[in-house]
Design a protein around this motif. Structure first.
Motif, PDB file in Angstrom:
ATOM      1  N   ALA A   1       0.834  -1.200   0.000  1.00 23.13           N
ATOM      2  CA  ALA A   1       0.000   0.000   0.000  1.00 23.13           C
ATOM      3  C   ALA A   1       0.873   1.256   0.000  1.00 23.13           C
ATOM      4  CB  ALA A   1      -0.921  -0.009   1.221  1.00 23.13           C
ATOM      5  N   GLY A   2       0.596   2.172  -0.929  1.00 21.37           N
ATOM      6  CA  GLY A   2       1.346   3.413  -1.030  1.00 21.37           C
ATOM      7  C   GLY A   2       0.589   4.581  -0.420  1.00 21.37           C
ATOM      8  N   LEU A   3       1.137   5.784  -0.602  1.00 28.26           N
ATOM      9  CA  LEU A   3       0.532   6.977  -0.020  1.00 28.26           C
ATOM     10  C   LEU A   3      -0.715   7.437  -0.759  1.00 28.26           C
ATOM     11  CD1 LEU A   3       3.610   9.242   0.870  1.00 28.26           C
ATOM     12  CD2 LEU A   3       2.055   8.124   2.453  1.00 28.26           C
ATOM     13  N   GLU A   4      -0.795   7.170  -2.056  1.00 31.32           N
ATOM     14  CA  GLU A   4      -1.918   7.687  -2.851  1.00 31.32           C
ATOM     15  C   GLU A   4      -3.227   7.033  -2.407  1.00 31.32           C
ATOM     16  OE1 GLU A   4      -3.801  10.025  -5.742  1.00 31.32           O
ATOM     17  OE2 GLU A   4      -1.745  10.105  -4.970  1.00 31.32           O
ATOM     18  N   PRO A   5      -4.219   7.840  -1.978  1.00 32.98           N
ATOM     19  CA  PRO A   5      -5.502   7.240  -1.580  1.00 32.98           C
ATOM     20  C   PRO A   5      -6.286   6.769  -2.793  1.00 32.98           C
ATOM     21  CG  PRO A   5      -5.628   9.636  -1.466  1.00 32.98           C
ATOM     22  CD  PRO A   5      -4.197   9.304  -1.795  1.00 32.98           C
ATOM     23  N   ALA A   6      -7.032   5.697  -2.622  1.00 31.63           N
ATOM     24  CA  ALA A   6      -7.861   5.191  -3.719  1.00 31.63           C
ATOM     25  C   ALA A   6      -9.156   5.979  -3.853  1.00 31.63           C
ATOM     26  CB  ALA A   6      -8.171   3.712  -3.487  1.00 31.63           C
ATOM     27  N   LEU A   7      -9.595   6.591  -2.744  1.00 27.77           N
ATOM     28  CA  LEU A   7     -10.856   7.329  -2.732  1.00 27.77           C
ATOM     29  C   LEU A   7     -10.695   8.618  -1.942  1.00 27.77           C
ATOM     30  CD1 LEU A   7     -13.251   4.408  -1.678  1.00 27.77           C
ATOM     31  CD2 LEU A   7     -13.047   5.331  -3.996  1.00 27.77           C
ATOM     32  N   LEU A   8     -11.511   9.623  -2.285  1.00 25.68           N
ATOM     33  CA  LEU A   8     -11.648  10.789  -1.432  1.00 25.68           C
ATOM     34  C   LEU A   8     -12.683  10.475  -0.352  1.00 25.68           C
ATOM     35  CD1 LEU A   8     -11.686  13.690  -4.052  1.00 25.68           C
ATOM     36  CD2 LEU A   8      -9.760  12.853  -2.695  1.00 25.68           C
TER      37      LEU A   8
END
Length: 499
Positions: free
Chosen positions: A369-376
């Protein structure tokens, strides 16, 4: 301690080797908190480590760069904004500079930490969340949605917050009749599991406010239980037998009538805290007051939970921080790292898989899992689900510099320092922004290409802010609509005589 032994099972994690770091690489003179709460009291990510410490007249925790070692000066600045002892700290999974803290003062606070750590004491939180009536001891960030934070307090209430707006979006006040011991999101973040003093294991949908599954007496003992969701949807619990033996159990959420497997550990009385690594499907059990860390691999083969080994030392631990997978040293085949809390020291412990090759071992490091969120936040509130966005660890991971409050979906975060948690910041007057960018009243002749570019950029930023406000208001309307539905159902039950 009895574990099944027979035909040697093939696994690349059978020979995981645990080793404490040398004394010069530890943190010394850290006054670890003596609070009587069964929590880790420590959290670490690729940039920073946070440790809850003793503080007179309030609550505080220490934040240091991960590379820091040696003696910690007593005058080192701390995060000290709570009015009572801090019980839990958790780093945001989507921003390594944002941390949440929960306290006996009934509040949860969100802090923005500089990359280099603190240069002066930090007492003003970016956001303060006030919704619990008793002390708050559990924090759990959503694994894939930006700014969604779950909190649990000694008032037996679960709260789900959008920390970008400071709004309480969901509240579950009647799901638990007694003290909540633990909370864990599943991988997609659409349901969560909890353990409670009533010995029940529950699976809950927080957006619908409903308990989907309940297993009464998951463990027979009266001591606290813990539960963690695994990547495949199963749940692993730790607890105590009727004879006060420590146990772990694995549950299939499709049928909680009986555990898939139960294993006896030993007869110690410390609560076992489970730390789960979804990339390797390994579980580490760390007991407060223990001198050991046990680790297991969970597979689809019976007996499903396979004991691997244990790390043992002479000194008991007061807590332990589990480093985010992005922070491990792939060049040394390190698959996990703990930060063991002693009375006056923080000791790193590395879990490594011995390999002869110096090349990147892809089988040990699947994408994580990276820093970029999948959802707002508003996407999740509106009903969308998604697993975390994964990144490769090939070549090692380098943490990006601080976003300094420019997180997507949180442009108002830093401006909320002196406002109430539920306040909404109104966007600036468009005309005023345009006049300022054009320099009207200060020499219109200075408008040139650069000034025009700056004006366009400010207009774009302003439009982005307005759109964010609209999304936040939409999310608030959806949340309040959900709350009204819940209250109407409760009223109907009362009128029908069911309550």
């Amino acid at each position: 301690m009895s574990f099944r032994r027979g035909v040697v099972r093939q696994s690349k994690f059978r020979h995981v080797f645990a080793q404490a770091w040398k004394a010069e690489h530890c943190l010394d003179d850290v006054r670890v908190s003596r609070v009587t709460w069964d929590g880790p009291l420590c959290a670490a990510n690729p940039k920073l480590i946070a440790v809850v410490i003793e503080a007179g007249g309030g609550g505080a925790f220490l934040v240091l760069p991960l590379a820091k070692s040696g003696r910690v000066d007593q005058n080192t600045p701390t995060v000290c904004g709570h009015a009572a002892p801090v019980l839990d700290v958790q780093w945001c999974p989507h921003d390594d500079n944002v941390i949440a803290s929960a306290s006996e003062d009934c509040t949860v606070k969100i802090w923005q930490i500089p990359d280099e750590g603190l240069t002066s004491p930090m007492s003003e939180a970016v956001v303060t969340l006030e919704g619990h009536s008793k002390r708050v001891g559990i924090l759990a960030w959503h694994p894939s949605a930006l700014n969604i934070l779950l909190t649990a307090g000694c008032d037996n209430v679960l709260c789900v917050w959008d920390v970008g707006t400071g709004e309480l979006v969901y509240q579950l006040s009647d799901a638990h009749p007694d003290l909540i011991y633990s909370v864990s999101w599943n991988r997609e973040g659409n349901v969560l599991c909890t353990t409670c003093k009533d010995k029940a294991l529950r699976v809950i949908d927080p957006r619908r406010g409903t308990v989907l599954k309940v297993r009464e007496k998951a463990h027979e003992g009266t001591r606290p239980m813990r539960a963690v969701f695994l990547a495949d949807g199963k749940i692993l619990t730790t607890g105590f037998s009727r004879m006060s033996e420590r146990q772990l159990a694995l549950w299939d959420t499709r049928d909680l009538s009986e555990p898939m497997v139960t294993q006896e550990i030993d007869t110690s009385n410390g609560v076992l805290l489970p730390f789960y690594d979804p990339d390797t499907n390994m579980v580490y059990l760390c007991g407060k007051g223990d001198c050991t860390i046990r680790y297991f691999e969970v597979t689809d083969e019976s007996p499903y939970v396979h004991f691997l080994s244990l790390y043992s030392s002479k000194e008991p631990q007061r807590g332990a921080g589990f480093l985010s997978k992005r922070g491990v040293d792939v060049n040394k085949c390190e698959i996990a790292r703990f930060y063991k809390l002693h009375e006056r020291k923080v000791e790193p412990i590395s879990m490594t898989v011995p390999r002869k090759s110096d090349l990147f071992q892809g089988d040990l490091y699947p994408d994580t899992a990276g820093l970029e969120p999948a959802l707002l936040a508003e996407d999740w509130i509106s009903g969308q689900d998604a697993p975390p966005i994964l990144v490769s660890l090939s070549g090692g991971y380098t943490a990006p510099p601080s976003k300094c409050g420019t997180l997507r979906g949180r442009p108002k975060l830093l401006s909320q320092t002196n406002t109430s948690p539920t306040s909404t910041t109104v966007p600036a007057n468009p005309m005023a922004v345009e006049m300022e960018s054009e320099g009207l009243g200060h020499g219109q002749g200075r408008r040139d290409v650069d000034g025009g570019t700056e004006r366009v950029k400010k207009e774009e930023d302003q439009v982005s802010d307005i759109l964010t406000e609209i999304r936040a208001l939409r999310a608030l309307v959806l949340a309040q609509g959900h709350r009204i539905d819940v209250l109407e159902r409760q009223l109907a039950r009362i009128e029908d005589g069911e309550v």
